[in-house]
Scaffold this motif. Structure first.
Motif, PDB file in Angstrom:
ATOM      1  N   GLY A 213       0.784  -1.368  -0.001  1.00 34.99           N
ATOM      2  CA  GLY A 213       0.025   0.027  -0.259  1.00 34.99           C
ATOM      3  C   GLY A 213       1.052   1.271  -0.442  1.00 34.99           C
TER       4      GLY A 213
ATOM      5  N   GLU B 203       3.008   3.894  -1.810  1.00 38.17           N
ATOM      6  CA  GLU B 203       2.864   4.278  -3.108  1.00 38.17           C
ATOM      7  C   GLU B 203       4.365   5.869  -3.219  1.00 38.17           C
ATOM      8  OE1 GLU B 203      -0.620   7.463  -3.125  1.00 38.17           O
ATOM      9  OE2 GLU B 203      -1.561   4.923  -2.550  1.00 38.17           O
TER      10      GLU B 203
ATOM     11  N   HIS C 149       5.146   8.408  -1.488  1.00 41.39           N
ATOM     12  CA  HIS C 149       5.507   8.195   0.277  1.00 41.39           C
ATOM     13  C   HIS C 149       7.003   7.474   0.331  1.00 41.39           C
ATOM     14  CE1 HIS C 149       0.754   6.968   0.707  1.00 41.39           C
ATOM     15  NE2 HIS C 149       0.886   8.189   0.623  1.00 41.39           N
TER      16      HIS C 149
ATOM     17  N   LYS D 141      -0.692   1.698   4.537  1.00 41.61           N
ATOM     18  CA  LYS D 141      -1.223   3.622   3.653  1.00 41.61           C
ATOM     19  C   LYS D 141      -1.436   4.566   4.219  1.00 41.61           C
ATOM     20  CE  LYS D 141      -3.176   5.915   0.063  1.00 41.61           C
ATOM     21  NZ  LYS D 141      -4.605   5.383  -1.126  1.00 41.61           N
TER      22      LYS D 141
ATOM     23  N   GLU E   9       1.140   7.658   4.580  1.00 40.38           N
ATOM     24  CA  GLU E   9       0.653   9.262   4.698  1.00 40.38           C
ATOM     25  C   GLU E   9       0.817   9.781   5.754  1.00 40.38           C
ATOM     26  OE1 GLU E   9      -0.774  11.475   1.832  1.00 40.38           O
ATOM     27  OE2 GLU E   9      -1.454   9.398   1.856  1.00 40.38           O
TER      28      GLU E   9
END
Length: 485
Positions: free
Chosen positions: A15, A17, A20, A148, A152
């Motif tokens: 998760g 990206e 990130h 994720k 974030e």
């Protein structure tokens, strides 16, 4: 899932990206030390600290490229612990994983305690332990939600640090070239050599400072740990690692260059953080509050990364047979919830210990964290060398992200790490790390054989067909501590 499948295939959710991981690659090299601790390094080396950051940055880049070669071929959350187990032997993976886990636990103990101090800047009536507890609980919940969510928060934490440093560099360059904030008189860069020269403390100063500089970079290897949950690791990991050196030169060498040009090196730190004084000089009255907010987010970022990393290390150690099986369990959102909760619990114990045990005792414990950084980097280099020896020339050509200059970059990087250890032993301030570190490894080895972990770990390795066999032949397991090297 069978044990055989468990070892070779992690079921973590990919998760994270690209944005990130790119930002984590930057944030991993920027800690509280740059904002508050850089003054001590400057005091030790003078302007030559620029040379220290540049040299250490080059060797860290070699180490990260060695890690990247393995991480792209087999992106697992256990990272260098898993690679050490696969290519050096189960004992090596066990020592690397538990030592790195302990390093982050101790680091987070200190960071989360610092959170209480930073919060007291605005809320002096709030007990420090309350802020520390709130930080650990909140960040644990973030890590339990989904990977994720961790990514974030880490993205925004890193962005705050990066924005502050860039702002300071830009404002500093304006003062250096135009004299704005200095009565219209350009400051120039003569402070780099006017106060005793570029090497005011001789070669001994930069040598001693090199240890401080190297440990400022501990945590940059987090990029490898994220590989197990990264989307498109073939693309993201090489991109993040290739930019490591440039980012170190910009954020560390760039910020130090500006600070050393603005102020005589001997005065830096006498009036607080160089970042605060630079912002004040430019007319920003809320400078102290701004920098306090930045170091607060830096401490939270470190704790957030620590919870993430320790959870993944325990998870992978469980898959290797080197930790209890319960740590290998995943939640519905595919995060190692049990491993995360156990790690966070130890961090809270550390917060309590910070207040009740003598500072000297805690210093001995934290010295293991200092030692663990060098040990982890060494194991990365050694695992990559062992890995390469399993490949045929045709297989080497198929590597997606090969370490350039192998094996010479490995050799000179290992020499650099050895020099760091020698300097640590020669300095009274860091000697304890060289003493306590090997004792820690000795305790781990005794427990490994005394409790039968070696039997379970060896059985686990024999029970699975490693993913690396797609490009390499299997490496015989190493069962004896003397065979590791």
């Amino acid at each position: 899932m069978s044990e055989k499948e468990n070892v070779s295939n992690e079921d973590l959710h990919r998760g994270l990206e690209e944005r990130h991981i790119q930002m984590m690659a930057i944030g991993g090299a920027i800690g509280v030390g740059l904002f508050l601790g850089s003054a001590m390094a400057i005091k030790t080396a003078g302007p030559a600290i620029l040379f220290c950051y540049a040299v250490a940055g080059v060797f860290l880049f070699f180490i990260m490229r060695a890690l990247g070669e393995m991480a792209v071929e087999n992106p697992v959350a256990g990272s260098f612990s898993a690679y050490a187990s696969e290519f050096i032997g189960p004992l090596a993976g066990y020592l690397t994983g538990w030592t790195y886990w302990f390093m982050w636990i101790v680091t987070c103990m200190a960071e989360v305690t610092a959170v209480g101090i930073y919060v007291n800047f605005w809320l002096p009536s709030v007990p420090q332990w309350v802020s520390a507890l709130a930080a650990v609980v909140f960040l644990t919940l973030v890590n339990l939600v989904a990977v994720k969510a961790f990514g974030e928060f880490e993205f925004w934490f890193a962005l705050i640090k990066v924005t502050t440093i860039i702002a300071m560099i830009i404002l500093g360059i304006v003062m250096i070239t135009t004299g704005f904030g200095n009565g219209g008189v350009p400051i120039g860069i003569s402070n780099l050599w006017n106060n005793g020269g570029f090497f005011p403390n001789g070669l001994q100063g930069p040598a001693l400072a090199m240890v401080m500089v190297a440990f400022a970079f501990v945590g940059i290897e987090l990029i490898g740990v994220t590989a197990g949950e990264a989307k498109n690791p073939d693309k993201v990991i090489p991109s993040a690692i290739n930019k490591v050196l440039v980012r170190i030169l910009i954020f560390y060498v760039g910020s130090m260059f500006v600070i050393l040009a603005l102020y005589p090196w001997a005065t830096i730190g006498t009036n607080g953080s160089p970042f605060v004084t630079t912002f004040v000089k430019f007319g920003i009255g809320a400078a102290a509050g701004i920098v306090n907010f930045v170091v607060l987010t830096a401490a939270l970022s470190s704790c957030n990364s620590g919870i993430f990393t320790t959870g993944r290390m325990l998870y992978n150690l469980s898959l290797q047979g080197s930790a209890p099986k319960m740590f290998g369990k995943l939640s519905k959102t595919q995060v190692p919830s049990t491993a995360i909760l156990i790690s966070a619990g130890f961090m809270l114990i550390g917060v309590l210990l910070n207040y009740v045990v003598p500072a000297k005792v805690f210093a001995y414990v934290t010295s293991v964290a200092t030692f663990a950084g060098v040990f982890s980097w060494f194991m990365i280099l050694l695992a990559q060398m062992k890995y390469r020896k399993t490949l045929t020339p045709e297989q080497v050509k198929k590597l997606k992200f090969p370490l350039k200059g192998y094996p010479y970059t490995n050799y000179i990087s290992i020499v650099f790490l050895a020099i760091l250890v020698i300097i640590m032993f020669m300095s009274p301030d860091t000697r304890v790390a060289v003493i306590v570190g090997p004792l820690w490894l000795g305790v781990l080895v005794a427990y490994y054989y005394g409790n039968g972990i070696h039997k379970r770990a060896n059985a686990t390795v024999k029970a699975h067909v490693p993913e690396f066999e797609k490009i390499a032949n299997p490496v015989p397991a190493v069962n004896d501590a003397n065979e590791m090297l």
